[in-house]
Design a protein around this motif. Structure first.
Motif, PDB file in Angstrom:
ATOM      1  N   VAL A  98      36.916  49.428  29.500  1.00  0.00           N
ATOM      2  CA  VAL A  98      38.220  49.063  30.056  1.00  0.00           C
ATOM      3  C   VAL A  98      38.654  47.652  29.664  1.00  0.00           C
ATOM      4  O   VAL A  98      39.718  47.188  30.084  1.00  0.00           O
ATOM      5  CB  VAL A  98      38.235  49.211  31.594  1.00  0.00           C
ATOM      6  N   GLY A  99      37.842  46.961  28.864  1.00  0.00           N
ATOM      7  CA  GLY A  99      38.273  45.669  28.347  1.00  0.00           C
ATOM      8  C   GLY A  99      38.036  44.493  29.269  1.00  0.00           C
ATOM      9  O   GLY A  99      38.747  43.500  29.195  1.00  0.00           O
ATOM     10  N   VAL A 100      37.035  44.579  30.130  1.00  0.00           N
ATOM     11  CA  VAL A 100      36.650  43.468  30.999  1.00  0.00           C
ATOM     12  C   VAL A 100      35.194  43.145  30.698  1.00  0.00           C
ATOM     13  O   VAL A 100      34.319  44.001  30.868  1.00  0.00           O
ATOM     14  CB  VAL A 100      36.821  43.827  32.490  1.00  0.00           C
ATOM     15  N   TYR A 101      34.920  41.915  30.249  1.00  0.00           N
ATOM     16  CA  TYR A 101      33.582  41.545  29.805  1.00  0.00           C
ATOM     17  C   TYR A 101      33.200  40.178  30.346  1.00  0.00           C
ATOM     18  O   TYR A 101      34.044  39.289  30.468  1.00  0.00           O
ATOM     19  CB  TYR A 101      33.511  41.402  28.277  1.00  0.00           C
ATOM     20  N   CYS A 102      31.916  39.983  30.598  1.00  0.00           N
ATOM     21  CA  CYS A 102      31.372  38.653  30.841  1.00  0.00           C
ATOM     22  C   CYS A 102      30.264  38.417  29.812  1.00  0.00           C
ATOM     23  O   CYS A 102      29.304  39.194  29.739  1.00  0.00           O
ATOM     24  CB  CYS A 102      30.827  38.514  32.257  1.00  0.00           C
ATOM     25  N   VAL A 162      34.344  30.274  32.394  1.00  0.00           N
ATOM     26  CA  VAL A 162      35.704  30.117  31.887  1.00  0.00           C
ATOM     27  C   VAL A 162      36.267  31.505  31.624  1.00  0.00           C
ATOM     28  O   VAL A 162      35.585  32.363  31.043  1.00  0.00           O
ATOM     29  CB  VAL A 162      35.739  29.275  30.595  1.00  0.00           C
ATOM     30  N   CYS A 163      37.501  31.728  32.049  1.00  0.00           N
ATOM     31  CA  CYS A 163      38.139  33.022  31.827  1.00  0.00           C
ATOM     32  C   CYS A 163      39.091  32.938  30.638  1.00  0.00           C
ATOM     33  O   CYS A 163      39.943  32.040  30.579  1.00  0.00           O
ATOM     34  CB  CYS A 163      38.912  33.458  33.073  1.00  0.00           C
ATOM     35  N   VAL A 164      38.944  33.855  29.703  1.00  0.00           N
ATOM     36  CA  VAL A 164      39.877  33.981  28.576  1.00  0.00           C
ATOM     37  C   VAL A 164      40.703  35.240  28.801  1.00  0.00           C
ATOM     38  O   VAL A 164      40.147  36.339  28.897  1.00  0.00           O
ATOM     39  CB  VAL A 164      39.126  34.055  27.229  1.00  0.00           C
ATOM     40  N   ILE A 165      42.014  35.082  28.904  1.00  0.00           N
ATOM     41  CA  ILE A 165      42.912  36.213  29.133  1.00  0.00           C
ATOM     42  C   ILE A 165      43.701  36.493  27.863  1.00  0.00           C
ATOM     43  O   ILE A 165      44.374  35.607  27.319  1.00  0.00           O
ATOM     44  CB  ILE A 165      43.880  35.936  30.301  1.00  0.00           C
ATOM     45  N   LEU A 166      43.617  37.726  27.383  1.00  0.00           N
ATOM     46  CA  LEU A 166      44.334  38.128  26.177  1.00  0.00           C
ATOM     47  C   LEU A 166      45.738  38.578  26.574  1.00  0.00           C
ATOM     48  O   LEU A 166      45.902  39.542  27.326  1.00  0.00           O
ATOM     49  CB  LEU A 166      43.585  39.246  25.462  1.00  0.00           C
ATOM     50  N   VAL A 185      36.185  37.685  29.810  1.00  0.00           N
ATOM     51  CA  VAL A 185      37.322  38.094  28.986  1.00  0.00           C
ATOM     52  C   VAL A 185      38.068  39.222  29.685  1.00  0.00           C
ATOM     53  O   VAL A 185      37.470  40.251  30.041  1.00  0.00           O
ATOM     54  CB  VAL A 185      36.868  38.558  27.582  1.00  0.00           C
ATOM     55  N   LEU A 186      39.368  39.016  29.883  1.00  0.00           N
ATOM     56  CA  LEU A 186      40.222  40.010  30.526  1.00  0.00           C
ATOM     57  C   LEU A 186      41.471  40.229  29.697  1.00  0.00           C
ATOM     58  O   LEU A 186      41.860  39.388  28.891  1.00  0.00           O
ATOM     59  CB  LEU A 186      40.674  39.527  31.916  1.00  0.00           C
ATOM     60  N   TYR A 187      42.138  41.344  29.962  1.00  0.00           N
ATOM     61  CA  TYR A 187      43.468  41.581  29.405  1.00  0.00           C
ATOM     62  C   TYR A 187      44.512  41.218  30.455  1.00  0.00           C
ATOM     63  O   TYR A 187      44.310  41.431  31.658  1.00  0.00           O
ATOM     64  CB  TYR A 187      43.637  43.046  29.001  1.00  0.00           C
ATOM     65  N   GLY A 188      45.634  40.710  29.992  1.00  0.00           N
ATOM     66  CA  GLY A 188      46.699  40.329  30.902  1.00  0.00           C
ATOM     67  C   GLY A 188      47.510  41.481  31.439  1.00  0.00           C
ATOM     68  O   GLY A 188      48.444  41.279  32.222  1.00  0.00           O
ATOM     69  N   ASP A 189      47.160  42.708  31.045  1.00  0.00           N
ATOM     70  CA  ASP A 189      47.933  43.889  31.479  1.00  0.00           C
ATOM     71  C   ASP A 189      47.104  44.823  32.359  1.00  0.00           C
ATOM     72  O   ASP A 189      47.318  46.032  32.371  1.00  0.00           O
ATOM     73  CB  ASP A 189      48.483  44.647  30.265  1.00  0.00           C
TER      74      ASP A 189
END
Length: 256
Positions: free
Chosen positions: A180-184, A5-9, A107-111
């Motif tokens: 860089v704010g990308v995690y699994c 599941v991907c959670v985008i901030l 987990v990703l950032y939307g930017d």
């Protein structure tokens, strides 16, 4: 990838970026006629992830309205972070939706609109192959000012902690490898660690990066994948970042 599941901030307003413009939600700023969030969703869909949770905040209704056009391609849910209390608090908002999930959480950032399918797939495959509790994406910068620094466990490839710029000492600021704010994450260890995060920092926020220290302290395996393309992982947090991303888009046709 169906059990990821991907959670985008996507809660930030981005006031620093939109100087002299009508302020709108940062992830809805357009690049090549598509919001930044749309480029991120394209990449997520390309690796075969089907379920996405978007954490909204500022102008949440505008974000949800944009997401409606994606519902035929992705199973999208939204949760709202009512107060900007940090990234760990943002991810915590998704916990109730993931109560029965036993797979991984990306987990990703939307930017981060330049992130590619190739890099994201490499991260996810490395995470599975190494059976890590957490795998994060990093890159190397000659001038890492403003970014969280990666601190490793001696000569080991394991990551022991991430130190935010505001809390870094001189030795830590000399480190050129940045987060860089990308995690699994494995799902349960992630939310168990978030429960232990405290706002003991200069911003009085709940940092998602503190989960790395917590997991490493419990002898959970945390490793990184290093991106060789520093522009690919560039987040848009300032007018200069936006300029760099727009220039990068003008040189590539991969995000059409």
């Amino acid at each position: 990838m169906r059990d990821i599941v991907c959670v985008i901030l996507a809660a930030g307003q981005g006031k620093r970026i939109q100087q002299g413009e009508k302020t709108r939600q940062k992830v809805l700023l357009k690049l090549r006629q598509k919001p930044m969030l749309g480029h991120v969703l394209e990449t997520v869909a390309s690796v075969g992830i089907e379920r996405v949770i978007v954490v909204t905040g500022h102008q949440s209704e505008e974000v949800k309205q944009y997401l409606r056009q994606w519902r035929k391609r992705l199973h999208i849910e939204t949760v709202r972070q009512k107060l900007p209390r940090g990234t760990a608090d943002a991810v915590r908002q998704a916990e109730s939706l993931l109560a029965r999930h036993r797979g991984d959480v990306l987990v990703l950032y939307g930017d981060t609109p330049l992130l590619t399918e190739r890099t994201l797939r490499m991260l996810l495959e490395r995470h599975r192959a190494q059976k890590n509790t957490c795998t994060l994406l990093t890159t190397m910068l000659e001038d890492p000012t403003g970014y969280g620094r990666i601190v490793r466990n001696g000569q080991s490839e394991a990551v022991s902690r991430i130190v935010e710029e505001a809390d870094a000492g001189a030795d830590e600021k000399a480190v050129k490898e940045i987060n860089v704010g990308v995690y699994c994450f494995q799902s349960r260890p992630l939310f168990d660690a978030i429960k232990e995060v405290k706002p003991d920092n200069r911003k009085n926020e709940y940092y998602l990066t503190d989960t790395i220290t917590i997991l490493a302290g419990k002898r959970k395996m945390v490793r990184s994948v290093v991106s060789r393309d520093r522009y690919e992982v560039l987040g848009v947090n300032s007018p200069s970042d936006l300029t760099k991303v727009r220039r990068a888009f003008s040189k590539t046709s991969s995000h059409s």
